[in-house]
Design an enzyme around this catalytic site. Structure first.
Site, PDB file in Angstrom:
ATOM      1  N   GLN A   1       0.800  -1.226   0.000  1.00  0.00           N
ATOM      2  CA  GLN A   1       0.000   0.000   0.000  1.00  0.00           C
ATOM      3  C   GLN A   1       0.833   1.276   0.000  1.00  0.00           C
ATOM      4  OE1 GLN A   1      -4.013   0.026   1.841  1.00  0.00           O
ATOM      5  NE2 GLN A   1      -3.044   1.328   3.347  1.00  0.00           N
TER       6      GLN A   1
ATOM      7  N   GLU B   1      -3.089   9.634  -1.009  1.00  0.00           N
ATOM      8  CA  GLU B   1      -2.187  10.361  -0.111  1.00  0.00           C
ATOM      9  C   GLU B   1      -1.113  11.145  -0.858  1.00  0.00           C
ATOM     10  OE1 GLU B   1      -0.986   7.428   2.747  1.00  0.00           O
ATOM     11  OE2 GLU B   1      -3.021   7.201   3.509  1.00  0.00           O
TER      12      GLU B   1
ATOM     13  N   ASP C   1       4.536   0.065   4.150  1.00  0.00           N
ATOM     14  CA  ASP C   1       3.278  -0.315   4.794  1.00  0.00           C
ATOM     15  C   ASP C   1       2.518  -1.209   3.821  1.00  0.00           C
ATOM     16  OD1 ASP C   1       0.844  -0.679   5.989  1.00  0.00           O
ATOM     17  OD2 ASP C   1       0.181   1.396   5.798  1.00  0.00           O
TER      18      ASP C   1
ATOM     19  N   GLU D   1       5.342  -1.508   8.501  1.00  0.00           N
ATOM     20  CA  GLU D   1       4.073  -1.371   9.226  1.00  0.00           C
ATOM     21  C   GLU D   1       3.106  -2.460   8.772  1.00  0.00           C
ATOM     22  OE1 GLU D   1       0.348   1.719   8.914  1.00  0.00           O
ATOM     23  OE2 GLU D   1       2.369   2.536   8.736  1.00  0.00           O
TER      24      GLU D   1
ATOM     25  N   ASP E   1      -0.372  -1.171  13.177  1.00  0.00           N
ATOM     26  CA  ASP E   1      -1.467  -0.235  12.885  1.00  0.00           C
ATOM     27  C   ASP E   1      -2.793  -0.963  13.086  1.00  0.00           C
ATOM     28  OD1 ASP E   1      -3.271   1.622  11.916  1.00  0.00           O
ATOM     29  OD2 ASP E   1      -2.684   1.410   9.829  1.00  0.00           O
TER      30      ASP E   1
ATOM     31  N   LYS F   1      -3.372   6.807  15.356  1.00  0.00           N
ATOM     32  CA  LYS F   1      -4.395   7.475  14.546  1.00  0.00           C
ATOM     33  C   LYS F   1      -5.530   7.879  15.476  1.00  0.00           C
ATOM     34  CE  LYS F   1      -3.528   4.954  10.228  1.00  0.00           C
ATOM     35  NZ  LYS F   1      -3.957   3.806   9.406  1.00  0.00           N
TER      36      LYS F   1
ATOM     37  N   ARG G   1      -4.950   9.889   8.039  1.00  0.00           N
ATOM     38  CA  ARG G   1      -5.729   8.839   7.377  1.00  0.00           C
ATOM     39  C   ARG G   1      -5.766   9.169   5.890  1.00  0.00           C
ATOM     40  NH1 ARG G   1      -8.219   5.170  11.020  1.00  0.00           N
ATOM     41  NH2 ARG G   1      -7.906   3.839   9.210  1.00  0.00           N
ATOM     42  N   SER G   2      -6.177   8.205   5.082  1.00  0.00           N
ATOM     43  CA  SER G   2      -6.197   8.469   3.635  1.00  0.00           C
ATOM     44  C   SER G   2      -7.270   9.489   3.260  1.00  0.00           C
ATOM     45  CB  SER G   2      -6.375   7.171   2.850  1.00  0.00           C
ATOM     46  OG  SER G   2      -7.444   6.423   3.376  1.00  0.00           O
TER      47      SER G   2
ATOM     48  N   LYS H   1       3.567  10.268   9.852  1.00  0.00           N
ATOM     49  CA  LYS H   1       3.135   9.807   8.532  1.00  0.00           C
ATOM     50  C   LYS H   1       2.025  10.728   8.094  1.00  0.00           C
ATOM     51  CE  LYS H   1       1.819   5.742   7.094  1.00  0.00           C
ATOM     52  NZ  LYS H   1       1.197   4.394   7.075  1.00  0.00           N
TER      53      LYS H   1
END
Length: 429
Positions: free
Chosen positions: A163, A205, A242, A286, A313, A338, A367-368, A389
């Site tokens: 990802q 992102e 990740d 991650e 995560d 998060k 977050r995305s 991040k």
């Protein structure tokens, strides 16, 4: 001290064009705090519940009018009159008002919006920047960016399984230079992809999302971009991955890399990550295994836990109960933070505290689906986490966090710290 006189929520849009919750809190002194809530794409099964309306005639069922109504009609009457600086009591009151273990009644998106807006109003009331209100006089550490410059998986419409492919400028002397280094690599990556006839469209992102022959090719084009930018891979800039492995994990108990047409057992996954770490300057992975593959995680930690950062995560979802289990099992050595996975500022700070006491690092994350809200920039400095991040140096929803960090570094002046390689304080250098 100043008490809350008004709380108001509204429905706004996030960076994917989906509705989200924004909350404003006003104090009797006139101080106002506003916060908007982010939303994830690859969400862990154990995250606090994001309340959506489900009405297909509005926003394809993704409206948040119920969550907004819960703030305005249920939460607001309960909190009005409370002291804004009593964050613990305010968050506790909302948790009790909800009454569920995962905030499914009122919605984590409703509760978090209020929690953060209260903190912002209280910071303004105190005449303090948010990072200092959260962290006190010792809030001084600027984070090493874990910058996502190439996207795959659920964050992009391409054939890349992993990802996120990220760069970390550990050789920079300060945050400002770190950001410059990342931006230069990002632009060089665009040129590298262009020269190979590959797409330079971007994912959620801001990272590029080309179709590639393999996941390993993604690493190779990034290394080429680092060198073209004039930096040394492994010294100036290191890599982080990740894979969001929960998304790859199927009912057969194996990991399906559909882009490559490869299926791996948990043991083969660990072998795969170890091979990549031995071959490339990767310092952080991650979610290297799925959220409930505790045995696989244990094996991964035994093999790589002293060598690189292993971030949980989906595994931990910013939840102290999940983290406590991981610590006792000796699983992973870092937690991704998060805010909307757990739903209040207080519980987020509890998770960071627990991680640090156990010798785990904490990486604060976006977050995305993001907004123009830059709270996480203040949070990461406030808790001296040392790593953030928040996407590529593209798309305003990402850049707004970096710009806030530039302002914070400027305000801190000579007291600002940038840890570089020392951000990984729990692994052998």
């Amino acid at each position: 001290m100043s008490s809350i006189i008004d709380i108001f929520a509204r429905e706004i849009l996030d960076s994917r064009g989906n509705p989200t919750v924004e909350v404003e809190v006003e104090l009797d002194s006139g101080a106002v705090g506003r916060a908007a809530v982010p939303s994830g794409a690859s969400t862990g099964a154990f995250e606090a519940v994001e309340l959506r309306d489900g009405d297909k005639s509005r926003y394809l069922g993704k409206g948040v009018l119920k969550a907004v109504q819960n703030v305005n009609d249920i939460i607001a009457p309960e909190l009005i009159g409370m002291e804004a600086q009593d964050q613990v009591a305010i968050d506790k009151a909302m948790i009790e008002l909800d009454g569920t273990p995962n905030k499914s009644k009122l919605g984590a998106n409703a509760i978090l919006g209020v929690s953060l807006a209260v903190a912002k109003a209280a910071a303004e009331e105190c005449g303090l920047p948010l990072y200092q209100y959260i962290g006190g006089v010792n809030a001084k550490t600027l984070p090493v960016p874990m910058m996502n410059i190439l996207n795959g998986g659920k964050h992009a419409d391409n054939n890349v399984d992993i990802q996120e492919f990220m760069i970390m400028p550990v050789g920079a002397p300060n945050f400002r230079e770190a950001l410059r280094m990342c931006s230069e690599v990002y632009h060089n990556l665009k040129n590298v992809l262009h020269s190979k006839g590959l797409s330079t469209t971007v994912g959620d992102e801001g990272g590029f999302a080309p179709n590639l022959t393999s996941n390993e090719e993604a690493i190779q084009v990034i290394l080429e971009a680092i060198e073209k930018a004039g930096y040394v891979p492994g010294e100036d800039i290191v890599l982080a991955l990740d894979p969001a492995s929960t998304e790859l994990y199927k009912e057969d108990g194996k990991y399906h890399f559909e882009g490559e047409g490869i299926v791996r057992t948990p043991e083969e996954m660990v072998d795969f990550w170890e091979q990549l770490v031995n071959k490339y300057p990767i310092v952080s992975i991650e979610d290297g295994l799925a959220e409930e593959d505790w045995n696989g995680w244990k094996l991964l930690t035994e093999r790589l836990g002293k060598k690189i950062q292993l971030v949980g995560d989906d595994l931990f979802v910013t939840n102290t109960q999940r983290l406590s289990k991981g610590i006792s099992m000796g699983v992973a050595n870092s937690i991704l933070i998060k805010l909307n996975q757990i739903g209040t500022l207080t519980e987020t700070l509890d998770a960071i505290e627990m991680a640090k006491r156990a010798g785990y690092t904490a990486v604060v994350s976006h977050r995305s689906g993001e907004t123009e809200d830059s709270t996480i920039a203040d949070l990461v400095v406030g808790v001296n986490a040392g790593q953030i991040k928040t996407g590529a140096p593209a798309r305003t929803d990402r850049v707004v966090k970096y710009n806030q960090l530039l302002r914070i570094e400027e305000a801190l002046g000579s007291t600002a710290q940038y840890l570089g390689k020392n951000a990984f304080y729990n692994i052998k250098k």
